[in-house]
Design a protein around this motif. Structure first.
Motif, PDB file in Angstrom:
ATOM      1  N   ILE A  95      -3.312   1.687 -10.726  1.00 21.19           N
ATOM      2  CA  ILE A  95      -1.968   1.488 -11.261  1.00 21.19           C
ATOM      3  C   ILE A  95      -2.089   1.021 -12.709  1.00 21.19           C
ATOM      4  O   ILE A  95      -2.921   0.167 -13.026  1.00 21.19           O
ATOM      5  N   THR A  96      -1.259   1.586 -13.579  1.00 21.63           N
ATOM      6  CA  THR A  96      -1.173   1.096 -14.961  1.00 21.63           C
ATOM      7  C   THR A  96       0.217   0.522 -15.183  1.00 21.63           C
ATOM      8  O   THR A  96       1.196   0.959 -14.576  1.00 21.63           O
ATOM      9  N   LEU A  97       0.279  -0.448 -16.080  1.00 21.75           N
ATOM     10  CA  LEU A  97       1.532  -1.120 -16.411  1.00 21.75           C
ATOM     11  C   LEU A  97       1.756  -1.018 -17.906  1.00 21.75           C
ATOM     12  O   LEU A  97       0.860  -1.333 -18.702  1.00 21.75           O
ATOM     13  N   ALA A  98       2.943  -0.561 -18.284  1.00 20.17           N
ATOM     14  CA  ALA A  98       3.323  -0.487 -19.691  1.00 20.17           C
ATOM     15  C   ALA A  98       4.695  -1.129 -19.845  1.00 20.17           C
ATOM     16  O   ALA A  98       5.471  -1.215 -18.890  1.00 20.17           O
ATOM     17  N   ALA A  99       5.001  -1.577 -21.056  1.00 25.28           N
ATOM     18  CA  ALA A  99       6.280  -2.235 -21.326  1.00 25.28           C
ATOM     19  C   ALA A  99       6.768  -1.860 -22.723  1.00 25.28           C
ATOM     20  O   ALA A  99       5.986  -1.453 -23.581  1.00 25.28           O
ATOM     21  N   ARG A 100       8.064  -2.017 -22.913  1.00 26.65           N
ATOM     22  CA  ARG A 100       8.638  -1.853 -24.250  1.00 26.65           C
ATOM     23  C   ARG A 100       9.805  -2.815 -24.388  1.00 26.65           C
ATOM     24  O   ARG A 100      10.372  -3.291 -23.405  1.00 26.65           O
ATOM     25  N   SER A 101      10.183  -3.078 -25.622  1.00 24.79           N
ATOM     26  CA  SER A 101      11.269  -4.027 -25.908  1.00 24.79           C
ATOM     27  C   SER A 101      12.424  -3.279 -26.555  1.00 24.79           C
ATOM     28  O   SER A 101      12.634  -3.361 -27.748  1.00 24.79           O
ATOM     29  N   GLY A 102      13.130  -2.525 -25.757  1.00 22.02           N
ATOM     30  CA  GLY A 102      14.263  -1.746 -26.239  1.00 22.02           C
ATOM     31  C   GLY A 102      14.083  -0.275 -25.939  1.00 22.02           C
ATOM     32  O   GLY A 102      12.957   0.217 -25.878  1.00 22.02           O
ATOM     33  N   PHE A 103      15.204   0.439 -25.774  1.00 21.20           N
ATOM     34  CA  PHE A 103      15.130   1.843 -25.368  1.00 21.20           C
ATOM     35  C   PHE A 103      14.485   2.728 -26.421  1.00 21.20           C
ATOM     36  O   PHE A 103      13.969   3.793 -26.100  1.00 21.20           O
ATOM     37  N   ASP A 104      14.471   2.299 -27.675  1.00 21.12           N
ATOM     38  CA  ASP A 104      13.875   3.115 -28.726  1.00 21.12           C
ATOM     39  C   ASP A 104      12.511   2.597 -29.198  1.00 21.12           C
ATOM     40  O   ASP A 104      11.932   3.119 -30.136  1.00 21.12           O
ATOM     41  N   ALA A 105      11.988   1.580 -28.521  1.00 21.98           N
ATOM     42  CA  ALA A 105      10.690   1.001 -28.885  1.00 21.98           C
ATOM     43  C   ALA A 105       9.547   1.823 -28.270  1.00 21.98           C
ATOM     44  O   ALA A 105       9.743   2.555 -27.309  1.00 21.98           O
ATOM     45  N   GLN A 106       8.370   1.674 -28.836  1.00 21.16           N
ATOM     46  CA  GLN A 106       7.176   2.350 -28.322  1.00 21.16           C
ATOM     47  C   GLN A 106       6.682   1.649 -27.054  1.00 21.16           C
ATOM     48  O   GLN A 106       6.777   0.431 -26.924  1.00 21.16           O
ATOM     49  N   TRP A 107       6.124   2.432 -26.142  1.00 29.43           N
ATOM     50  CA  TRP A 107       5.507   1.874 -24.947  1.00 29.43           C
ATOM     51  C   TRP A 107       4.175   1.245 -25.316  1.00 29.43           C
ATOM     52  O   TRP A 107       3.404   1.820 -26.082  1.00 29.43           O
ATOM     53  N   ILE A 108       3.903   0.082 -24.762  1.00 33.84           N
ATOM     54  CA  ILE A 108       2.626  -0.605 -24.944  1.00 33.84           C
ATOM     55  C   ILE A 108       1.974  -0.722 -23.566  1.00 33.84           C
ATOM     56  O   ILE A 108       2.551  -1.319 -22.648  1.00 33.84           O
ATOM     57  N   ALA A 131       0.821  -9.933 -17.165  1.00 36.71           N
ATOM     58  CA  ALA A 131       2.133 -10.522 -17.430  1.00 36.71           C
ATOM     59  C   ALA A 131       2.867  -9.677 -18.469  1.00 36.71           C
ATOM     60  O   ALA A 131       2.249  -9.048 -19.335  1.00 36.71           O
ATOM     61  N   LEU A 132       4.171  -9.674 -18.368  1.00 34.54           N
ATOM     62  CA  LEU A 132       4.985  -8.949 -19.343  1.00 34.54           C
ATOM     63  C   LEU A 132       5.196  -9.810 -20.581  1.00 34.54           C
ATOM     64  O   LEU A 132       5.409 -11.019 -20.473  1.00 34.54           O
ATOM     65  N   PRO A 133       5.158  -9.202 -21.760  1.00 35.85           N
ATOM     66  CA  PRO A 133       5.404  -9.979 -22.972  1.00 35.85           C
ATOM     67  C   PRO A 133       6.875 -10.377 -23.090  1.00 35.85           C
ATOM     68  O   PRO A 133       7.759  -9.702 -22.534  1.00 35.85           O
ATOM     69  N   GLU A 134       7.125 -11.436 -23.808  1.00 34.89           N
ATOM     70  CA  GLU A 134       8.486 -11.862 -24.075  1.00 34.89           C
ATOM     71  C   GLU A 134       9.234 -10.727 -24.779  1.00 34.89           C
ATOM     72  O   GLU A 134       8.675 -10.026 -25.610  1.00 34.89           O
ATOM     73  N   GLY A 135      10.476 -10.525 -24.409  1.00 35.88           N
ATOM     74  CA  GLY A 135      11.284  -9.473 -25.024  1.00 35.88           C
ATOM     75  C   GLY A 135      11.225  -8.134 -24.314  1.00 35.88           C
ATOM     76  O   GLY A 135      11.881  -7.181 -24.731  1.00 35.88           O
ATOM     77  N   THR A 136      10.455  -8.035 -23.223  1.00 31.37           N
ATOM     78  CA  THR A 136      10.362  -6.771 -22.484  1.00 31.37           C
ATOM     79  C   THR A 136      11.718  -6.425 -21.880  1.00 31.37           C
ATOM     80  O   THR A 136      12.357  -7.261 -21.249  1.00 31.37           O
ATOM     81  N   THR A 137      12.141  -5.174 -22.086  1.00 31.52           N
ATOM     82  CA  THR A 137      13.395  -4.693 -21.505  1.00 31.52           C
ATOM     83  C   THR A 137      13.185  -3.550 -20.524  1.00 31.52           C
ATOM     84  O   THR A 137      14.042  -3.287 -19.692  1.00 31.52           O
ATOM     85  N   HIS A 138      12.048  -2.841 -20.669  1.00 37.22           N
ATOM     86  CA  HIS A 138      11.745  -1.709 -19.798  1.00 37.22           C
ATOM     87  C   HIS A 138      10.285  -1.775 -19.375  1.00 37.22           C
ATOM     88  O   HIS A 138       9.421  -2.150 -20.170  1.00 37.22           O
ATOM     89  N   VAL A 139      10.035  -1.382 -18.131  1.00 41.86           N
ATOM     90  CA  VAL A 139       8.682  -1.407 -17.572  1.00 41.86           C
ATOM     91  C   VAL A 139       8.389  -0.030 -16.994  1.00 41.86           C
ATOM     92  O   VAL A 139       9.271   0.634 -16.443  1.00 41.86           O
ATOM     93  N   ARG A 140       7.127   0.376 -17.121  1.00 41.94           N
ATOM     94  CA  ARG A 140       6.674   1.647 -16.543  1.00 41.94           C
ATOM     95  C   ARG A 140       5.432   1.376 -15.699  1.00 41.94           C
ATOM     96  O   ARG A 140       4.449   0.821 -16.179  1.00 41.94           O
ATOM     97  N   LEU A 141       5.513   1.754 -14.423  1.00 45.57           N
ATOM     98  CA  LEU A 141       4.363   1.684 -13.517  1.00 45.57           C
ATOM     99  C   LEU A 141       3.862   3.105 -13.294  1.00 45.57           C
ATOM    100  O   LEU A 141       4.645   3.991 -12.937  1.00 45.57           O
TER     101      LEU A 141
END
Length: 130
Positions: A27-40, A58-68
């Motif tokens: 499983i990989t976990l990615a996050a972004r902070s806003g709908f137009d932000a880059q996935w990290i 852990a998710l970084p502060e400001g995360t709004t979207h997560v991708r598993l």
């Protein structure tokens, strides 16, 4: 564990074709902070014998979207779960119609999100668990 400024995520996988947990799924976990932000990409792990992934980053502060991202093709190939089914034909060499499953969802700071994956060689479903 989440704080008021971050969300947290957990997951588990049940292989519904055999009625058991799916062990060893990467499983990989990615996050972004806003709908137009880059996935990290934050990192990854694999499910244990109980189908749970207990050590996602852990998710970084400001995360709004997560991708598993779930590597399902390798699971069905390595574990030969699909081949054990006598009533289901093999699809491709792996036995998995969906070689990967990617789930994207919105999060709110301070909330915990448990996202179970119900998996079989020919379909899957997810839901927000507790």
């Amino acid at each position: 564990m989440s704080t008021d400024t971050t969300a947290s995520v957990s997951t588990h996988i049940l292989d519904t074709s055999i009625g058991r947990p799916a062990e060893g799924v990467a499983i990989t976990l990615a996050a972004r902070s806003g709908f137009d932000a880059q996935w990290i990409t934050l990192g990854g792990s694999a499910t244990d014998a109980d189908g749970r992934c207990k050590d996602l980053p852990a998710l970084p502060e400001g995360t709004t979207h997560v991708r598993l991202g779930f590597e399902t093709e390798a699971y069905f190939f390595n574990k030969k779960q699909a081949e054990a089914q006598q009533d289901a034909p093999r699809v491709r060499d792996s036995g998995a119609f969906f070689p990967e499953v990617t789930i994207t969802f919105a999060v709110t700071p301070g909330e915990h999100y448990h996202v179970p994956l119900l998996l079989n060689p020919f379909g899957y479903s997810v839901y927000r668990g507790s």
